[in-house]
Design a protein around this motif. Structure first.
Motif, PDB file in Angstrom:
ATOM      1  N   UNK A   1     -32.247  34.752 117.012  1.00 30.22           N
ATOM      2  CA  UNK A   1     -31.427  34.899 115.815  1.00 30.22           C
ATOM      3  C   UNK A   1     -30.863  33.545 115.403  1.00 30.22           C
ATOM      4  N   UNK A   2     -30.462  32.755 116.394  1.00 31.07           N
ATOM      5  CA  UNK A   2     -29.946  31.417 116.058  1.00 31.07           C
ATOM      6  C   UNK A   2     -31.008  30.589 115.341  1.00 31.07           C
ATOM      7  N   UNK A   3     -32.275  30.746 115.731  1.00 27.79           N
ATOM      8  CA  UNK A   3     -33.348  30.002 115.074  1.00 27.79           C
ATOM      9  C   UNK A   3     -33.440  30.368 113.597  1.00 27.79           C
ATOM     10  N   UNK A   4     -33.183  31.636 113.268  1.00 24.79           N
ATOM     11  CA  UNK A   4     -33.200  32.065 111.874  1.00 24.79           C
ATOM     12  C   UNK A   4     -32.163  31.291 111.071  1.00 24.79           C
ATOM     13  N   UNK A   5     -30.940  31.232 111.600  1.00 24.59           N
ATOM     14  CA  UNK A   5     -29.865  30.536 110.882  1.00 24.59           C
ATOM     15  C   UNK A   5     -30.078  29.025 110.870  1.00 24.59           C
ATOM     16  N   UNK A   6     -30.645  28.484 111.940  1.00 29.01           N
ATOM     17  CA  UNK A   6     -30.959  27.047 111.949  1.00 29.01           C
ATOM     18  C   UNK A   6     -31.988  26.714 110.864  1.00 29.01           C
ATOM     19  N   UNK A   7     -32.985  27.568 110.741  1.00 31.29           N
ATOM     20  CA  UNK A   7     -34.014  27.361 109.720  1.00 31.29           C
ATOM     21  C   UNK A   7     -33.414  27.461 108.329  1.00 31.29           C
ATOM     22  N   UNK A   8     -32.571  28.441 108.137  1.00 31.23           N
ATOM     23  CA  UNK A   8     -31.904  28.639 106.849  1.00 31.23           C
ATOM     24  C   UNK A   8     -31.026  27.441 106.508  1.00 31.23           C
ATOM     25  N   UNK A   9     -30.302  26.953 107.511  1.00 27.88           N
ATOM     26  CA  UNK A   9     -29.434  25.790 107.293  1.00 27.88           C
ATOM     27  C   UNK A   9     -30.249  24.586 106.829  1.00 27.88           C
ATOM     28  N   UNK A  10     -31.458  24.458 107.348  1.00 28.11           N
ATOM     29  CA  UNK A  10     -32.313  23.356 106.948  1.00 28.11           C
ATOM     30  C   UNK A  10     -32.774  23.434 105.505  1.00 28.11           C
ATOM     31  N   UNK A  11     -32.691  24.623 104.919  1.00 25.87           N
ATOM     32  CA  UNK A  11     -33.090  24.812 103.517  1.00 25.87           C
ATOM     33  C   UNK A  11     -31.909  24.758 102.557  1.00 25.87           C
ATOM     34  N   UNK A  12     -30.700  24.733 103.089  1.00 23.00           N
ATOM     35  CA  UNK A  12     -29.508  24.847 102.252  1.00 23.00           C
ATOM     36  C   UNK A  12     -29.382  23.734 101.203  1.00 23.00           C
TER      37      UNK A  12
ATOM     38  N   UNK B   1     -21.423  32.002 106.350  1.00 19.94           N
ATOM     39  CA  UNK B   1     -22.492  31.054 106.663  1.00 19.94           C
ATOM     40  C   UNK B   1     -22.873  30.227 105.434  1.00 19.94           C
ATOM     41  N   UNK B   2     -22.951  30.878 104.289  1.00 22.40           N
ATOM     42  CA  UNK B   2     -23.312  30.168 103.060  1.00 22.40           C
ATOM     43  C   UNK B   2     -22.292  29.075 102.747  1.00 22.40           C
ATOM     44  N   UNK B   3     -21.025  29.355 102.990  1.00 25.74           N
ATOM     45  CA  UNK B   3     -19.981  28.362 102.689  1.00 25.74           C
ATOM     46  C   UNK B   3     -19.820  27.328 103.796  1.00 25.74           C
ATOM     47  N   UNK B   4     -20.139  27.738 105.052  1.00 29.18           N
ATOM     48  CA  UNK B   4     -20.005  26.807 106.191  1.00 29.18           C
ATOM     49  C   UNK B   4     -21.216  26.946 107.114  1.00 29.18           C
ATOM     50  N   UNK B   5     -22.369  26.432 106.687  1.00 31.63           N
ATOM     51  CA  UNK B   5     -23.601  26.643 107.452  1.00 31.63           C
ATOM     52  C   UNK B   5     -23.654  25.928 108.796  1.00 31.63           C
ATOM     53  N   UNK B   6     -22.688  25.091 109.097  1.00 32.32           N
ATOM     54  CA  UNK B   6     -22.698  24.379 110.371  1.00 32.32           C
ATOM     55  C   UNK B   6     -22.102  25.163 111.519  1.00 32.32           C
ATOM     56  N   UNK B   7     -21.433  26.289 111.236  1.00 35.73           N
ATOM     57  CA  UNK B   7     -20.715  27.028 112.277  1.00 35.73           C
ATOM     58  C   UNK B   7     -21.512  28.265 112.708  1.00 35.73           C
ATOM     59  N   UNK B   8     -22.683  28.034 113.282  1.00 30.69           N
ATOM     60  CA  UNK B   8     -23.581  29.143 113.602  1.00 30.69           C
ATOM     61  C   UNK B   8     -23.196  29.861 114.888  1.00 30.69           C
ATOM     62  N   UNK B   9     -22.914  29.122 115.953  1.00 33.21           N
ATOM     63  CA  UNK B   9     -22.645  29.756 117.248  1.00 33.21           C
ATOM     64  C   UNK B   9     -21.452  30.703 117.187  1.00 33.21           C
ATOM     65  N   UNK B  10     -20.348  30.232 116.619  1.00 29.64           N
ATOM     66  CA  UNK B  10     -19.154  31.076 116.540  1.00 29.64           C
ATOM     67  C   UNK B  10     -19.383  32.265 115.610  1.00 29.64           C
TER      68      UNK B  10
END
Length: 428
Positions: A237-248, A405-414
């Protein structure tokens, strides 16, 4: 909760995207619209009330037009803003609901049926079943094996763009995530905002999560995660958000202040290069420009899954358990299940496809034909995040979490730890 059955390319298309809360309940937004009935008298089944989430202009007109031809009863349409309808559905069904209400197939239909909030319409299915593939019946069936839903239309999600812009710039549909990112980078250099994006209403970002999760981790993991059977802190699941963050950096900024309609209009106005959304994006294009719309399915990320899965939600109708006019409601559902009714829907609404196998597809636009082809080639069809999971989890956990997440894409773990903690309290 019972898991949804996958829809194969054969059983979905070879035969061939909330709730009416009374004004007193939500305080605003209700629109009591009696179905136009010029030239006909009320039928012998009295009055049937529909709680409708079809609040946008085109879907609203479509439903009104379909019920014009229904002569067995007088129909009263109570229209409520789509998001208000959806967020208040549980309170609505436990209060004083209309006889019929617009809703969704799959998990969310089963959720309310299992709580005794919907009327069994298996007898309706015995009469209309020949007009639908087994897959549509499966998506209309509760955990008890009975039917509670009648499908009307469906629509695929894909990445939409304007052909004229792409021809002018020499863009080509990407086949991989690397190509997608390179295309976005090129669009940015050309002065376009690469990816139209909006999440003011809370649900659009779910489509991005869905497709990234299915592309990275596959359909089975996605459905299991939606069913509360996987951990949100799983590295997958973290990989999903990491990938998304890379597209932001390629997404349209200030998304939380923008509606999907506004984002779609930016695509129509050639200010953005592409938009991941349902085919209903066409509603926001002037009729003269709709032939300029095309799309590609979101590209491959993990070769193990390729592009085998998409979102293609099914919309339709249910009867509330507290319906005052069950006979009239069932007659209306039979009418809305007819190919003639769905032909009206697909003609008026360029962003939908008919669920009935007997519907006339000869009049489909090029976009609709492409949409039907996309669905027919998909191995797995998801119903969309907020339809594939518990409504309380979707509304109270996932909407604020994805907006965070959209407003703060760097805070994935928490963020994922918070989702998992809340999930554990809901899925018991």
């Amino acid at each position: 909760m019972d898991q949804r059955l996958p829809i194969s390319r054969r059983n979905l298309l070879l035969g061939a995207a909330a709730l009416g809360v009374p004004a007193a309940l939500v305080g605003c937004g209700s629109d009591d619209t009696p179905a136009p009935a010029a030239g006909r008298s009320a039928g012998n089944l009295g009055t049937v009330a529909i709680g409708s989430n079809a609040s946008d202009e085109i879907p609203k007109k479509s439903l009104e037009t379909q019920v014009k031809a229904f002569t067995q009863a007088t129909v009263k349409i109570n229209t409520v803003d789509h998001n208000t309808f959806q967020e208040n559905i549980n309170r609505y069904l436990r209060g004083t609901p209309d006889d019929v209400f617009t809703w969704f197939a799959g998990y969310r239909m089963r959720f309310f049926a299992a709580q005794g909030l919907a009327t069994d319409v298996s007898d309706v299915w015995r009469q209309i079943g020949g007009d639908y593939t087994q897959a549509f019946k499966d998506q209309s069936t509760g955990t008890d094996g009975k039917q509670y839903f009648v499908p009307a239309t469906y629509y695929p999600w894909a990445v939409f763009y304007r052909k004229s812009v792409w021809q002018e710039k020499g863009y080509q549909p990407p086949a991989t995530l690397d190509e997608f990112t390179a295309l976005a980078r090129k669009m940015k250099a050309d002065g376009l905002i690469p990816i139209a994006f909006a999440d003011k209403d809370g649900w659009p970002a779910m489509g991005t999560f869905d497709i990234l999760n299915m592309r990275i981790n596959g359909y089975d993991f996605h459905v299991s995660l939606m069913g509360g059977k996987e951990s949100w802190t799983d590295p997958k699941v973290k990989q999903v958000f990491d990938t998304w963050r890379g597209l932001m950096e390629y997404h349209q900024p200030a998304a939380l202040g923008r509606t999907w309609q506004e984002a779609a209009q930016s695509l129509a106005q050639k200010k953005t290069g592409m938009y991941l959304l349902g085919m209903f994006v066409a509603q926001q294009f002037p009729e003269a420009d709709r032939a300029d719309i095309d799309f590609f399915t979101f590209p491959e990320i993990n070769p193990a899954y390729g592009t085998d899965s998409i979102d293609a939600p099914i919309d339709g109708y249910m009867i509330s358990a507290k319906a005052k006019n069950v006979d009239g409601a069932k007659a209306l559902l039979k009418h809305l299940a007819q190919a003639s009714s769905q032909n009206i829907a697909t003609k008026l609404d360029p962003g939908t496809l008919a669920a009935s196998s007997k519907a006339d597809t000869s009049g489909y636009s090029a976009l609709q034909k492409r949409g039907a082809e996309l669905v027919s080639k998909a191995t797995h069809i998801a119903q969309f995040l907020d339809r594939d999971t518990r409504p309380d989890f979707a509304s109270t956990v996932m909407i604020p979490s994805l907006q965070s997440f959209v407003s703060r894409p760097g805070e994935i773990d928490s963020l994922l730890a918070s989702i998992e903690k809340q999930k554990a309290n809901i899925f018991r």
